[in-house]
Motif scaffolding. Structure first.
Motif, PDB file in Angstrom:
ATOM      1  N   ALA A 160     -51.188  33.179  42.465  1.00 36.42           N
ATOM      2  CA  ALA A 160     -50.809  34.546  42.116  1.00 36.42           C
ATOM      3  C   ALA A 160     -51.612  35.516  42.972  1.00 36.42           C
ATOM      4  O   ALA A 160     -52.734  35.223  43.369  1.00 36.42           O
ATOM      5  N   VAL A 161     -51.006  36.689  43.209  1.00 39.42           N
ATOM      6  CA  VAL A 161     -51.689  37.698  44.033  1.00 39.42           C
ATOM      7  C   VAL A 161     -51.720  39.035  43.306  1.00 39.42           C
ATOM      8  O   VAL A 161     -50.752  39.436  42.678  1.00 39.42           O
ATOM      9  N   GLY A 162     -52.866  39.694  43.386  1.00 38.41           N
ATOM     10  CA  GLY A 162     -53.010  41.009  42.758  1.00 38.41           C
ATOM     11  C   GLY A 162     -54.020  41.857  43.495  1.00 38.41           C
ATOM     12  O   GLY A 162     -54.622  41.416  44.489  1.00 38.41           O
ATOM     13  N   MET A 163     -54.211  43.084  42.970  1.00 37.62           N
ATOM     14  CA  MET A 163     -55.020  44.086  43.699  1.00 37.62           C
ATOM     15  C   MET A 163     -56.326  44.448  42.992  1.00 37.62           C
ATOM     16  O   MET A 163     -56.877  45.517  43.242  1.00 37.62           O
ATOM     17  N   ALA A 207     -52.445  42.238  36.308  1.00 37.84           N
ATOM     18  CA  ALA A 207     -51.057  41.864  36.594  1.00 37.84           C
ATOM     19  C   ALA A 207     -51.042  41.258  37.987  1.00 37.84           C
ATOM     20  O   ALA A 207     -51.835  41.652  38.840  1.00 37.84           O
ATOM     21  N   SER A 208     -50.153  40.312  38.196  1.00 37.18           N
ATOM     22  CA  SER A 208     -50.094  39.720  39.531  1.00 37.18           C
ATOM     23  C   SER A 208     -48.695  39.206  39.842  1.00 37.18           C
ATOM     24  O   SER A 208     -47.862  39.036  38.948  1.00 37.18           O
ATOM     25  N   GLY A 209     -48.474  38.984  41.119  1.00 37.94           N
ATOM     26  CA  GLY A 209     -47.210  38.403  41.567  1.00 37.94           C
ATOM     27  C   GLY A 209     -47.395  36.905  41.718  1.00 37.94           C
ATOM     28  O   GLY A 209     -48.355  36.461  42.347  1.00 37.94           O
ATOM     29  N   GLY A 210     -46.508  36.130  41.150  1.00 35.73           N
ATOM     30  CA  GLY A 210     -46.620  34.668  41.218  1.00 35.73           C
ATOM     31  C   GLY A 210     -46.175  34.157  42.574  1.00 35.73           C
ATOM     32  O   GLY A 210     -45.110  34.521  43.072  1.00 35.73           O
ATOM     33  N   PHE A 262     -47.036  46.056  47.697  1.00 36.06           N
ATOM     34  CA  PHE A 262     -46.743  44.685  47.284  1.00 36.06           C
ATOM     35  C   PHE A 262     -46.527  43.895  48.576  1.00 36.06           C
ATOM     36  O   PHE A 262     -46.444  44.474  49.660  1.00 36.06           O
ATOM     37  N   GLU A 263     -46.389  42.582  48.461  1.00 33.29           N
ATOM     38  CA  GLU A 263     -46.369  41.768  49.674  1.00 33.29           C
ATOM     39  C   GLU A 263     -44.977  41.690  50.308  1.00 33.29           C
ATOM     40  O   GLU A 263     -43.958  41.749  49.614  1.00 33.29           O
ATOM     41  N   THR A 264     -44.982  41.501  51.617  1.00 35.24           N
ATOM     42  CA  THR A 264     -43.740  41.129  52.297  1.00 35.24           C
ATOM     43  C   THR A 264     -43.489  39.652  51.961  1.00 35.24           C
ATOM     44  O   THR A 264     -44.435  38.929  51.589  1.00 35.24           O
ATOM     45  N   GLU A 281     -41.327  47.865  36.891  1.00 36.38           N
ATOM     46  CA  GLU A 281     -40.971  46.489  36.510  1.00 36.38           C
ATOM     47  C   GLU A 281     -42.212  45.673  36.175  1.00 36.38           C
ATOM     48  O   GLU A 281     -42.209  44.857  35.250  1.00 36.38           O
ATOM     49  N   VAL A 282     -43.269  45.915  36.957  1.00 33.81           N
ATOM     50  CA  VAL A 282     -44.551  45.245  36.700  1.00 33.81           C
ATOM     51  C   VAL A 282     -45.006  45.601  35.278  1.00 33.81           C
ATOM     52  O   VAL A 282     -45.389  44.737  34.486  1.00 33.81           O
ATOM     53  N   GLN A 283     -44.920  46.894  34.960  1.00 31.06           N
ATOM     54  CA  GLN A 283     -45.347  47.382  33.648  1.00 31.06           C
ATOM     55  C   GLN A 283     -44.515  46.772  32.522  1.00 31.06           C
ATOM     56  O   GLN A 283     -45.040  46.380  31.481  1.00 31.06           O
ATOM     57  N   ILE A 331     -48.020  37.281  35.021  1.00 27.31           N
ATOM     58  CA  ILE A 331     -47.146  37.183  36.199  1.00 27.31           C
ATOM     59  C   ILE A 331     -45.991  38.166  35.995  1.00 27.31           C
ATOM     60  O   ILE A 331     -45.138  37.961  35.131  1.00 27.31           O
ATOM     61  N   THR A 332     -46.004  39.245  36.779  1.00 31.39           N
ATOM     62  CA  THR A 332     -45.023  40.313  36.535  1.00 31.39           C
ATOM     63  C   THR A 332     -43.856  40.287  37.523  1.00 31.39           C
ATOM     64  O   THR A 332     -42.865  40.990  37.344  1.00 31.39           O
ATOM     65  N   ASP A 333     -44.001  39.500  38.580  1.00 31.63           N
ATOM     66  CA  ASP A 333     -42.932  39.380  39.572  1.00 31.63           C
ATOM     67  C   ASP A 333     -43.198  38.103  40.365  1.00 31.63           C
ATOM     68  O   ASP A 333     -44.272  37.520  40.242  1.00 31.63           O
ATOM     69  N   LEU A 334     -42.209  37.690  41.144  1.00 35.11           N
ATOM     70  CA  LEU A 334     -42.355  36.416  41.849  1.00 35.11           C
ATOM     71  C   LEU A 334     -42.270  36.587  43.363  1.00 35.11           C
ATOM     72  O   LEU A 334     -41.314  37.163  43.878  1.00 35.11           O
TER      73      LEU A 334
HETATM   74  N1  HPA Z   1     -48.628  41.709  44.481  1.00 38.18           N
HETATM   75  C1  HPA Z   1     -49.801  42.334  44.361  1.00 38.18           C
HETATM   76  N2  HPA Z   1     -50.193  42.881  43.241  1.00 38.18           N
HETATM   77  C2  HPA Z   1     -49.399  42.788  42.167  1.00 38.18           C
HETATM   78  C3  HPA Z   1     -48.164  42.142  42.238  1.00 38.18           C
HETATM   79  C4  HPA Z   1     -47.758  41.579  43.476  1.00 38.18           C
HETATM   80  O1  HPA Z   1     -46.664  41.006  43.610  1.00 38.18           O
HETATM   81  N3  HPA Z   1     -47.600  42.225  41.005  1.00 38.18           N
HETATM   82  C5  HPA Z   1     -48.476  42.884  40.221  1.00 38.18           C
HETATM   83  N4  HPA Z   1     -49.560  43.237  40.923  1.00 38.18           N
END
Ligand code: HPA
Length: 269
Positions: free
Chosen positions: A205-208, A111-114, A189-191, A246-248, A230-233
């Motif tokens: 996209a960014v993830g962990m 999962a990642s943030g766009g 999550f990111e600022t 929300e990511v889930q 992409i689970t969030d922006l």
């Molecule tokens: N940032 C980092 N990791 C993530 C994010 C995000 O916004 N969303 C899901 N994993």
């Protein structure tokens, strides 16, 4: 280190009835692929010598051997994240074991943030490349002879598999984005400024997760294909509070589409 990897591989080989060349890390968005695996043989991580010990009780994870379609596969249900406190050696240990077991291709999801302003929540992104933003490199230390001291990373994600996945998505009428994944340690999550920085650095996209395993797979000569939900922006003007729930939720919604593409790609590769 090498001895431990070989000991673990020997333990698994003694129990395996198949010789898969395909491995899957069932990350976010791919959890339900497990239901499509037939002729399953499962081993809990807790029973596997030298495997990292899970930090979450009752969530130790397992290795699954079986068939996906007509292909022999091994799957990791549960992966190890750097933010959980595992060392990079522990995070990537299973990939090195895969190499000893004869795995040639690795499929991963996350999962990642766009950070790309053209992306929407729920989009699937085929990972075309990555940026390693983790504070420690998984190959730091004495080189293991699986690969060179200074490994090439010019095609960390197989172009051939990216092309095949693109074709499959088109055939199935599933919208896919393509882009660069930046892997960072989390667990925050990111600022807004960090999302902006990652965009400037060239990330979509960014993830962990993912980046450590992909680096080690490349070092071992294992081909990689990766896909992100992409689970969030993290896009200026669209940033709202993010939670794990929300990511889930976004990942669950995207799951059937991701599973369709991955399953078909694995069968054709
Ligand atoms: N940032 C980092 N990791 C993530 C994010 C995000 O916004 N969303 C899901 N994993």
């Amino acid at each position: 280190m090498l001895e431990k990897i070989q000991e673990t591989a020997a333990f698994l080989k003694a129990r395996m009835h198949t010789h898969p060349e395909t491995a899957i890390i069932l990350g976010t968005g791919l959890g339900s692929l497990v239901h499509e695996i037939t002729e399953k043989y499962e081993i809990n991580y807790a029973e596997i010598p030298n495997f990292p010990v899970s930090t979450v009780e009752g969530h130790s994870g397992k290795l699954i051997f079986g068939k996906l379609g007509n292909k022999d596969i091994m799957a990791m249900q549960g992966r190890f994240h750097f933010y959980e406190g595992y060392s990079m050696k522990e995070v990537t240990f299973p990939v090195r074991v895969m190499r000893e077991l004869g795995i040639k291709t690795l499929f991963v999801s996350n999962a990642s943030g766009g950070t790309n302003p053209d992306f929407e929540i729920g989009d699937l992104m085929i990972i075309t490349d990555h940026i390693n933003f983790f504070p420690e490199h998984p190959l730091r230390g004495k080189n293991i002879d699986y690969g060179p001291r200074f490994p090439d990373m010019s095609e960390a994600y197989s172009k051939e598999l990216i092309d095949k996945a693109t074709e499959i998505a088109k055939e199935k009428g599933i919208k896919v984005q393509k882009g660069v994944y930046i892997g960072t340690q989390g667990p925050t999550f990111e600022t807004p400024s960090e999302y902006k920085m990652f965009r400037i650095l060239g990330a979509d996209a960014v993830g962990m997760s993912t980046v450590p395993e992909v680096i080690v797979a490349n070092h071992c000569g294992i081909k990689v294909f990766g896909m992100s939900v992409i689970t969030d922006l993290g896009v200026e003007g669209k940033i709202v509070e993010v939670s794990h729930e929300e990511v889930q939720k976004a990942a669950d919604e995207a799951q059937p589409r991701m599973t369709t593409i991955m399953k078909e790609l694995i069968n054709r590769s």
